[in-house]
Design a protein around this motif. Structure first.
Motif, PDB file in Angstrom:
ATOM      1  N   ASP A 138     -49.882  -8.827  30.247  1.00 27.65           N
ATOM      2  CA  ASP A 138     -50.453  -7.617  30.864  1.00 27.65           C
ATOM      3  C   ASP A 138     -51.819  -7.450  30.783  1.00 27.65           C
ATOM      4  O   ASP A 138     -52.430  -7.639  29.654  1.00 27.65           O
ATOM      5  N   LEU A 139     -52.455  -7.658  31.885  1.00 28.68           N
ATOM      6  CA  LEU A 139     -53.975  -7.550  31.945  1.00 28.68           C
ATOM      7  C   LEU A 139     -54.733  -6.521  31.354  1.00 28.68           C
ATOM      8  O   LEU A 139     -56.052  -6.474  30.906  1.00 28.68           O
ATOM      9  N   GLU A 140     -54.036  -5.372  31.257  1.00 30.04           N
ATOM     10  CA  GLU A 140     -54.613  -3.980  30.861  1.00 30.04           C
ATOM     11  C   GLU A 140     -54.683  -3.950  29.267  1.00 30.04           C
ATOM     12  O   GLU A 140     -55.124  -3.590  28.618  1.00 30.04           O
ATOM     13  N   THR A 141     -53.260  -4.368  28.656  1.00 25.82           N
ATOM     14  CA  THR A 141     -53.253  -3.985  27.383  1.00 25.82           C
ATOM     15  C   THR A 141     -53.397  -5.387  26.572  1.00 25.82           C
ATOM     16  O   THR A 141     -53.566  -5.331  25.138  1.00 25.82           O
ATOM     17  N   GLY A 142     -53.128  -6.539  27.224  1.00 24.57           N
ATOM     18  CA  GLY A 142     -53.565  -7.796  26.652  1.00 24.57           C
ATOM     19  C   GLY A 142     -52.095  -8.171  25.875  1.00 24.57           C
ATOM     20  O   GLY A 142     -52.096  -9.176  25.031  1.00 24.57           O
ATOM     21  N   GLU A 143     -51.197  -7.533  26.004  1.00 23.83           N
ATOM     22  CA  GLU A 143     -49.593  -7.703  25.380  1.00 23.83           C
ATOM     23  C   GLU A 143     -49.109  -8.982  26.306  1.00 23.83           C
ATOM     24  O   GLU A 143     -48.728  -8.700  27.476  1.00 23.83           O
ATOM     25  N   PRO A 144     -48.778 -10.147  25.699  1.00 23.72           N
ATOM     26  CA  PRO A 144     -47.783 -11.037  26.263  1.00 23.72           C
ATOM     27  C   PRO A 144     -46.228 -10.529  26.302  1.00 23.72           C
ATOM     28  O   PRO A 144     -45.932 -10.266  25.228  1.00 23.72           O
ATOM     29  N   ARG A 145     -45.357 -11.011  27.022  1.00 26.12           N
ATOM     30  CA  ARG A 145     -43.869 -10.872  26.828  1.00 26.12           C
ATOM     31  C   ARG A 145     -43.221 -12.170  27.406  1.00 26.12           C
ATOM     32  O   ARG A 145     -43.408 -12.782  28.367  1.00 26.12           O
ATOM     33  N   GLN A 146     -42.593 -12.784  26.316  1.00 19.28           N
ATOM     34  CA  GLN A 146     -41.879 -13.967  26.602  1.00 19.28           C
ATOM     35  C   GLN A 146     -40.702 -13.745  27.670  1.00 19.28           C
ATOM     36  O   GLN A 146     -39.705 -12.852  27.550  1.00 19.28           O
ATOM     37  N   ILE A 147     -40.626 -14.576  28.935  1.00 18.60           N
ATOM     38  CA  ILE A 147     -39.542 -14.427  29.974  1.00 18.60           C
ATOM     39  C   ILE A 147     -38.575 -15.265  29.436  1.00 18.60           C
ATOM     40  O   ILE A 147     -37.477 -14.888  29.450  1.00 18.60           O
ATOM     41  N   ALA A 148     -38.916 -16.712  29.462  1.00 17.40           N
ATOM     42  CA  ALA A 148     -37.633 -17.555  29.071  1.00 17.40           C
ATOM     43  C   ALA A 148     -38.212 -18.893  28.658  1.00 17.40           C
ATOM     44  O   ALA A 148     -39.652 -19.183  28.818  1.00 17.40           O
ATOM     45  N   GLU A 149     -37.543 -19.783  28.222  1.00 21.67           N
ATOM     46  CA  GLU A 149     -37.695 -21.087  27.925  1.00 21.67           C
ATOM     47  C   GLU A 149     -37.269 -21.910  29.065  1.00 21.67           C
ATOM     48  O   GLU A 149     -36.484 -21.867  29.530  1.00 21.67           O
ATOM     49  N   ILE A 150     -38.285 -22.863  29.473  1.00 26.02           N
ATOM     50  CA  ILE A 150     -38.087 -23.756  30.524  1.00 26.02           C
ATOM     51  C   ILE A 150     -37.178 -24.690  29.908  1.00 26.02           C
ATOM     52  O   ILE A 150     -37.510 -25.615  28.879  1.00 26.02           O
ATOM     53  N   PRO A 151     -35.710 -24.880  30.632  1.00 22.14           N
ATOM     54  CA  PRO A 151     -34.989 -25.965  30.014  1.00 22.14           C
ATOM     55  C   PRO A 151     -35.371 -27.191  30.069  1.00 22.14           C
ATOM     56  O   PRO A 151     -36.000 -27.616  31.128  1.00 22.14           O
ATOM     57  N   PRO A 152     -35.492 -28.154  28.921  1.00 16.79           N
ATOM     58  CA  PRO A 152     -35.609 -29.680  28.972  1.00 16.79           C
ATOM     59  C   PRO A 152     -34.841 -30.262  29.947  1.00 16.79           C
ATOM     60  O   PRO A 152     -33.525 -29.946  29.545  1.00 16.79           O
ATOM     61  N   THR A 153     -35.118 -31.037  30.601  1.00 19.49           N
ATOM     62  CA  THR A 153     -34.084 -31.823  31.527  1.00 19.49           C
ATOM     63  C   THR A 153     -33.927 -33.333  30.805  1.00 19.49           C
ATOM     64  O   THR A 153     -34.960 -33.976  30.816  1.00 19.49           O
ATOM     65  N   LYS A 154     -32.735 -33.444  30.625  1.00 19.96           N
ATOM     66  CA  LYS A 154     -32.499 -34.949  30.004  1.00 19.96           C
ATOM     67  C   LYS A 154     -33.190 -35.927  30.857  1.00 19.96           C
ATOM     68  O   LYS A 154     -32.904 -35.953  32.059  1.00 19.96           O
ATOM     69  N   GLY A 155     -33.770 -37.111  30.436  1.00 14.02           N
ATOM     70  CA  GLY A 155     -34.128 -38.373  31.094  1.00 14.02           C
ATOM     71  C   GLY A 155     -35.629 -38.041  31.754  1.00 14.02           C
ATOM     72  O   GLY A 155     -35.874 -38.731  32.768  1.00 14.02           O
ATOM     73  N   TRP A 172     -38.898 -22.494  40.155  1.00  9.86           N
ATOM     74  CA  TRP A 172     -39.859 -23.850  39.855  1.00  9.86           C
ATOM     75  C   TRP A 172     -38.896 -24.877  39.866  1.00  9.86           C
ATOM     76  O   TRP A 172     -37.866 -24.923  40.056  1.00  9.86           O
ATOM     77  N   TRP A 173     -39.573 -25.748  39.868  1.00  7.16           N
ATOM     78  CA  TRP A 173     -38.715 -27.404  39.958  1.00  7.16           C
ATOM     79  C   TRP A 173     -39.403 -28.207  38.894  1.00  7.16           C
ATOM     80  O   TRP A 173     -40.588 -28.346  38.575  1.00  7.16           O
ATOM     81  N   ALA A 174     -38.391 -29.378  38.531  1.00  4.72           N
ATOM     82  CA  ALA A 174     -38.951 -30.283  37.744  1.00  4.72           C
ATOM     83  C   ALA A 174     -38.117 -31.512  38.264  1.00  4.72           C
ATOM     84  O   ALA A 174     -37.022 -31.774  38.667  1.00  4.72           O
ATOM     85  N   SER A 175     -38.897 -32.756  38.119  1.00  7.33           N
ATOM     86  CA  SER A 175     -38.439 -34.090  38.651  1.00  7.33           C
ATOM     87  C   SER A 175     -37.560 -34.753  37.318  1.00  7.33           C
ATOM     88  O   SER A 175     -38.240 -34.767  36.314  1.00  7.33           O
ATOM     89  N   TYR A 176     -36.566 -35.385  37.567  1.00  9.02           N
ATOM     90  CA  TYR A 176     -36.079 -36.387  36.683  1.00  9.02           C
ATOM     91  C   TYR A 176     -35.060 -37.420  37.225  1.00  9.02           C
ATOM     92  O   TYR A 176     -34.599 -37.295  38.320  1.00  9.02           O
ATOM     93  N   LYS A 177     -34.902 -38.151  36.332  1.00  6.84           N
ATOM     94  CA  LYS A 177     -33.865 -39.469  36.811  1.00  6.84           C
ATOM     95  C   LYS A 177     -33.009 -39.874  35.368  1.00  6.84           C
ATOM     96  O   LYS A 177     -33.744 -40.273  34.585  1.00  6.84           O
ATOM     97  N   GLU A 178     -31.774 -39.619  35.431  1.00  6.44           N
ATOM     98  CA  GLU A 178     -30.938 -40.008  34.602  1.00  6.44           C
ATOM     99  C   GLU A 178     -30.418 -41.559  34.842  1.00  6.44           C
ATOM    100  O   GLU A 178     -30.619 -42.032  35.966  1.00  6.44           O
ATOM    101  N   ALA A 179     -30.293 -42.243  33.798  1.00  6.90           N
ATOM    102  CA  ALA A 179     -29.883 -43.508  33.812  1.00  6.90           C
ATOM    103  C   ALA A 179     -28.863 -44.033  34.805  1.00  6.90           C
ATOM    104  O   ALA A 179     -27.733 -43.353  34.782  1.00  6.90           O
TER     105      ALA A 179
END
Length: 433
Positions: A138-155, A172-179
């Motif tokens: 919040d740019l007026e109050t300076g208060e942050p609020r956590q929305i979510a943890e971005i899931p770590p992607t295996k590999g 959003w997107w994340a690039s990954y490659k599993e074995a």
């Protein structure tokens, strides 16, 4: 393909991509989402945070230095050499938010986009940790609020990228490659209100060093739209499914949905297609012009090239032929800039841009241009220039001891951000009337 090569590809491809008051439609389009502001750019900014600004522009020669001053609509004078414009908080105070450069718990954050007039979406954990989080600030109050943890992607060691929002959803997107499997870009979504992120789809990727990843991620109603960096626009329901090509946009890139376009050499987005209505907007160009276009305007340079003879130091490998004792003859292509300009796509209302304008930069809301000027002590100072009024503002960034300066993070949309010492400058360009 290694993760190191993958990261390198993304950084390089991001570097290569790089009206009157903006119309209501344009402002609305960029208000709802982020355009080309990527987590990777924030990570590079945090890791390097500098660009060398000494020494000018290499071989480029400005043939019209004495006559290239802009013609402000208001008649306001442009600062002369060695004179800086006023600070941005004096010129456009309504657009400037100065907030702490770290969250209250001490974590560094990286701005992504404006969710509304007072709420900034930020990310933590890049590049200083493996766990990444999305927050609203919040740019007026300076208060942050956590929305979510971005899931770590295996590999995958590739962090979240190309964050966008619209209709109450963040993607959003994340690039990954599993074995043993192919490399993919996994698109994720989470409500702005918070919750558990869920995958939307996996987008197949080929050789990312040659073909690139995906970009232009956009929330379009109940769908997600994206493009391959090599070209080709696709959409997929937010609820999940297989990406489908957008008809007529097989070679295109996303500019501002529904506007997609193609790149012709040094004419970037000169041809546009409305992917929903079929309307075309082709820019009026001349043969000697290099341009980067938005939906309404194109900015660029008229240039002339010539080849000159030069001599280079002898390569100690001894592989050159026809060299003298110490020097080797060669040729070099030299660019002469005839003029710098911005005009409407139909060729009307052309105006000159200041000498320090760089064609590689997008203009915020197709109106605000980043321009280098020469300040006291021959320092190269970055300013923000409003083509509608001719007003300029000093962003406050200064070269360090090695003559490097910070890089503002901004694109065609309303948001520009950059840190100075322990403060983060958040500029909402849509607040400037």
């Amino acid at each position: 393909m290694t993760d190191l090569e993958d990261k390198l590809s993304r950084v390089l491809s991001g570097a290569a991509d790089r009206a009157p008051q903006a119309s209501a439609g344009l402002t609305a389009a960029v208000k709802a989402r982020h355009h080309r502001r990527r987590a990777r750019a924030a990570a590079v900014l945090a890791a390097a945070a500098v660009i060398v600004v000494a020494g000018g522009a290499g071989a480029a020669v400005n043939a019209l230095r004495a006559t290239a001053a802009p013609h402000p609509a208001t008649g306001e004078a442009t600062p002369s050499a060695g004179e800086l414009p006023p600070p941005i908080e004096k010129v456009w105070p309504q657009a400037v938010h100065k907030i702490p450069a770290k969250l209250p718990d001490g974590r560094a954050y990286y701005p992504q986009l404006l969710l509304d007039d007072r709420t900034l979406l930020v990310m933590t954990g890049v590049p200083d940790g493996n766990r990444q989080f999305l927050w609203s600030y919040d740019l007026e109050t300076g208060e942050p609020r956590q929305i979510a943890e971005i899931p770590p992607t295996k590999g995958s060691a590739i962090f979240a990228d190309d964050v966008a929002a619209g209709g109450g959803d963040i993607v959003w997107w994340a690039s990954y490659k599993e074995a043993g499997g192919p490399r993919v870009a996994r698109i994720w979504t989470v409500p702005v209100a918070g919750g558990r992120p869920r995958p939307v789809t996996d987008v197949p990727l080929g050789n990312v060093m040659k073909q690139g990843h995906i970009n232009g991620l956009t929330v379009a109603g109940s769908d997600v739209v994206f493009a391959y960096e090599k070209g080709g626009v696709y959409r997929v329901p937010l609820s999940g499914g297989r990406p489908q090509p957008v008809k007529g946009a097989e070679r295109h890139h996303v500019l501002q949905w529904p506007w997609v376009g193609v790149h012709h050499g040094k004419a970037i987005f000169s041809e546009l297609l409305n992917a929903e209505t079929g309307e075309r907007r082709d820019a009026v160009l001349k043969a000697d012009e290099e341009v980067r276009c938005g939906v309404e305007r194109c900015a660029g340079m008229a240039v002339r090239y010539r080849t000159v003879k030069v001599e280079r130091p002898r390569d100690r490998s001894g592989k050159e032929i026809k060299c003298g004792t110490r020097r080797c003859p060669d040729t070099e292509r030299v660019q002469t800039v005839l003029r710098r300009f911005v005009r409407d796509r139909d060729g009307s209302r052309e105006r000159e841009l200041p000498t320090g304008f760089q064609i590689a930069d997008d203009a915020g809301l197709e109106r605000f241009f980043k321009v280098h000027v020469t300040g006291p002590g021959d320092q190269r100072i970055l300013t923000l220039y409003d083509v509608d009024t001719g007003r300029s503002a000093d962003l406050g960034l200064r070269p360090d001891a090695e003559r490097r300066t910070g890089i503002p993070d901004g694109g065609l949309d309303r948001l520009m951000t950059y840190p100075i010492k322990d403060e983060m400058y958040v500029l909402d360009l849509a607040a400037i009337k």
